[in-house]
Design a protein around this motif. Structure first.
Motif, PDB file in Angstrom:
ATOM      1  N   ILE A   1       0.814  -1.160   0.185  1.00 32.93           N
ATOM      2  CA  ILE A   1      -0.106   0.126   0.008  1.00 32.93           C
ATOM      3  C   ILE A   1       0.827   1.186  -0.139  1.00 32.93           C
ATOM      4  O   ILE A   1       2.053   1.265   0.468  1.00 32.93           O
ATOM      5  N   ASP A   2       0.123   2.456  -0.107  1.00 34.13           N
ATOM      6  CA  ASP A   2       0.839   3.536  -0.250  1.00 34.13           C
ATOM      7  C   ASP A   2       0.571   4.113   1.232  1.00 34.13           C
ATOM      8  O   ASP A   2      -0.468   4.153   1.552  1.00 34.13           O
ATOM      9  N   GLN A   3       1.867   4.516   1.879  1.00 37.90           N
ATOM     10  CA  GLN A   3       1.472   5.243   3.038  1.00 37.90           C
ATOM     11  C   GLN A   3       2.411   6.192   3.531  1.00 37.90           C
ATOM     12  O   GLN A   3       3.681   6.228   3.103  1.00 37.90           O
ATOM     13  N   ASN A   4       1.895   7.504   3.481  1.00 34.42           N
ATOM     14  CA  ASN A   4       2.787   8.820   3.632  1.00 34.42           C
ATOM     15  C   ASN A   4       4.070   8.893   2.540  1.00 34.42           C
ATOM     16  O   ASN A   4       5.079   9.208   2.895  1.00 34.42           O
ATOM     17  N   GLY A   5       3.293   8.508   1.234  1.00 37.36           N
ATOM     18  CA  GLY A   5       4.304   8.988   0.085  1.00 37.36           C
ATOM     19  C   GLY A   5       5.451   7.735   0.040  1.00 37.36           C
ATOM     20  O   GLY A   5       6.120   7.833  -1.172  1.00 37.36           O
ATOM     21  N   GLU A   6       5.114   6.617   0.492  1.00 38.61           N
ATOM     22  CA  GLU A   6       6.016   5.501   0.246  1.00 38.61           C
ATOM     23  C   GLU A   6       5.386   4.050   0.093  1.00 38.61           C
ATOM     24  O   GLU A   6       4.210   4.175   0.810  1.00 38.61           O
ATOM     25  N   LYS A   7       5.621   3.153  -0.513  1.00 37.46           N
ATOM     26  CA  LYS A   7       5.198   1.915  -0.560  1.00 37.46           C
ATOM     27  C   LYS A   7       5.686   0.895   0.613  1.00 37.46           C
ATOM     28  O   LYS A   7       6.796   0.885   0.813  1.00 37.46           O
ATOM     29  N   VAL A   8       4.756   0.450   1.378  1.00 32.76           N
ATOM     30  CA  VAL A   8       4.995  -0.453   2.554  1.00 32.76           C
ATOM     31  C   VAL A   8       4.103  -1.722   2.410  1.00 32.76           C
ATOM     32  O   VAL A   8       2.926  -1.706   1.638  1.00 32.76           O
ATOM     33  N   ILE A   9       4.411  -2.910   2.880  1.00 31.72           N
ATOM     34  CA  ILE A   9       3.877  -4.037   3.078  1.00 31.72           C
ATOM     35  C   ILE A   9       3.038  -3.965   4.217  1.00 31.72           C
ATOM     36  O   ILE A   9       3.265  -3.536   5.360  1.00 31.72           O
ATOM     37  N   ARG A  10       1.621  -4.157   3.978  1.00 30.55           N
ATOM     38  CA  ARG A  10       0.709  -4.318   4.953  1.00 30.55           C
ATOM     39  C   ARG A  10       0.452  -5.680   5.384  1.00 30.55           C
ATOM     40  O   ARG A  10      -0.005  -6.297   4.399  1.00 30.55           O
ATOM     41  N   ILE A  11       0.416  -6.086   6.441  1.00 28.21           N
ATOM     42  CA  ILE A  11      -0.074  -7.386   6.911  1.00 28.21           C
ATOM     43  C   ILE A  11      -1.334  -7.348   7.824  1.00 28.21           C
ATOM     44  O   ILE A  11      -1.137  -6.868   8.728  1.00 28.21           O
ATOM     45  N   SER A  12      -2.364  -7.624   7.462  1.00 30.24           N
ATOM     46  CA  SER A  12      -3.544  -7.362   8.344  1.00 30.24           C
ATOM     47  C   SER A  12      -3.658  -8.089   9.567  1.00 30.24           C
ATOM     48  O   SER A  12      -4.155  -7.987  10.547  1.00 30.24           O
ATOM     49  N   GLY A  13      -2.977  -9.410   9.352  1.00 29.77           N
ATOM     50  CA  GLY A  13      -3.079 -10.414  10.574  1.00 29.77           C
ATOM     51  C   GLY A  13      -4.501 -11.452  10.742  1.00 29.77           C
ATOM     52  O   GLY A  13      -4.491 -12.244  11.642  1.00 29.77           O
ATOM     53  N   GLU A  14      -5.171 -11.117   9.744  1.00 29.04           N
ATOM     54  CA  GLU A  14      -6.724 -11.629   9.940  1.00 29.04           C
ATOM     55  C   GLU A  14      -6.712 -13.243   9.990  1.00 29.04           C
ATOM     56  O   GLU A  14      -7.217 -13.769  10.694  1.00 29.04           O
ATOM     57  N   ASP A  15      -5.838 -13.719   9.178  1.00 30.25           N
ATOM     58  CA  ASP A  15      -5.722 -14.942   9.066  1.00 30.25           C
ATOM     59  C   ASP A  15      -3.863 -15.460   9.533  1.00 30.25           C
ATOM     60  O   ASP A  15      -3.318 -14.459   9.212  1.00 30.25           O
ATOM     61  N   TRP A  16      -3.503 -16.667   9.771  1.00 32.22           N
ATOM     62  CA  TRP A  16      -2.509 -16.863  10.304  1.00 32.22           C
ATOM     63  C   TRP A  16      -1.500 -17.307   9.273  1.00 32.22           C
ATOM     64  O   TRP A  16      -2.145 -18.324   8.758  1.00 32.22           O
TER      65      TRP A  16
END
Length: 281
Positions: A73-88
């Motif tokens: 995702i885009d976050q504050n002008g940079e690309k980062v990995i988002r891990i939601s944690g919803e499944d293990w």
């Protein structure tokens, strides 16, 4: 040469020092390209209910992610990995690594799920990951864990047969904590000490702020570092295979999804010939 001005030698020093630093920088390899999960596999275990019990024995599987647990995702002008944690489960490098210095940054999100709801947010950096997906809790490979959990960043867990010797002391509650001057105890699922050892001290930033993780691995020795502070030194990395203790000094890098939203960025690795001496004291 004796008649040359001092500024010449100063310039010469800065020139060669710049070359040295450039050479060091060029040793870094980027594991996250800032665009997608190229070079990585995703894996999700069986779905769980709110108590952590498996709803099904069938895992979601390899490179299947219907809930978008893993996204860039885009976050504050940079690309980062988002891990939601919803499944293990986790993301794992396709390549195997040994003798390396790994560095990454992480920060916590606001969401938590299932049995982790309203508890300490949890993830983990698994190294020397080997063997089958889902060997531990249906979600992770056999490995050594550099714990990433609120308040406990830098702890050790032996995952699915991973084992380490760690200098440590036993506390009144029977748990063990790292102590460089303590007894060298073996931590594994089958040892009397168990497979969990707490780190020494605390260096994690406030929730919502970025933290820097450094993991140094040379031969069968490793060092867990949070925000520049050594949390523990671990020795004799090994694995238990059908009752036999075998070395565990190479494997994939796996980053966990474990019930909490977390963000990762700037994941880089470089070859390591030896762990810096100041970290082993």
């Amino acid at each position: 040469m004796r008649n040359l001005p001092a500024c010449f030698f100063l310039l010469l020093f800065f020139f060669f020092n710049s070359l040295r630093l450039a050479a060091q920088k060029n040793n870094w390899q980027t594991l996250f390209n800032g665009k997608n999960f190229s070079g990585w596999d995703t894996y999700l275990g069986p779905p769980l209910d709110n108590t952590g019990k498996k709803i099904s024995e069938v895992p979601v599987g390899l490179n299947k992610d219907p809930k978008n647990v893993f996204t860039v995702i885009d976050q504050n002008g940079e690309k980062v990995i988002r891990i939601s944690g919803e499944d293990w489960g986790g993301i794992a490098t396709k390549k195997v690594y040994s003798n390396f210095h790994l560095q990454l940054k992480f920060k916590w999100g606001s969401l938590s799920w299932g049995q982790k709801k309203n508890k300490k947010k949890d993830s983990g950096l698994l190294y020397f990951a080997t063997g089958e997906n889902g060997a531990d809790y249906g979600a992770w490979m056999r490995s050594q864990e550099f714990q990433i959990e609120e308040g406990n960043c830098g702890d050790y867990w032996g995952v699915a047969g991973g084992m380490q010797d760690i200098p440590s002391v036993k506390r009144p509650d029977s748990s063990y904590v790292y102590d460089a001057t303590g007894t060298l105890n073996t931590f594994s699922a089958t040892s009397a000490t168990g497979r969990y050892c707490m780190k020494q001290g605390d260096a994690e930033n406030l929730t919502g702020e970025w933290n820097t993780v450094d993991l140094y691995c040379s031969g069968d020795t490793s060092v867990h570092v949070i925000n520049g502070k050594v949390m523990m030194v671990l020795y004799h990395s090994a694995q238990l295979e059908n009752g036999t203790v075998l070395p565990l000094t190479k494997g994939k890098i796996q980053i966990q999804s474990e019930g909490a939203e977390i963000f990762y960025k700037q994941i880089n690795i470089e070859p390591l010939s030896a762990i810096p001496e100041n970290m082993l004291k």
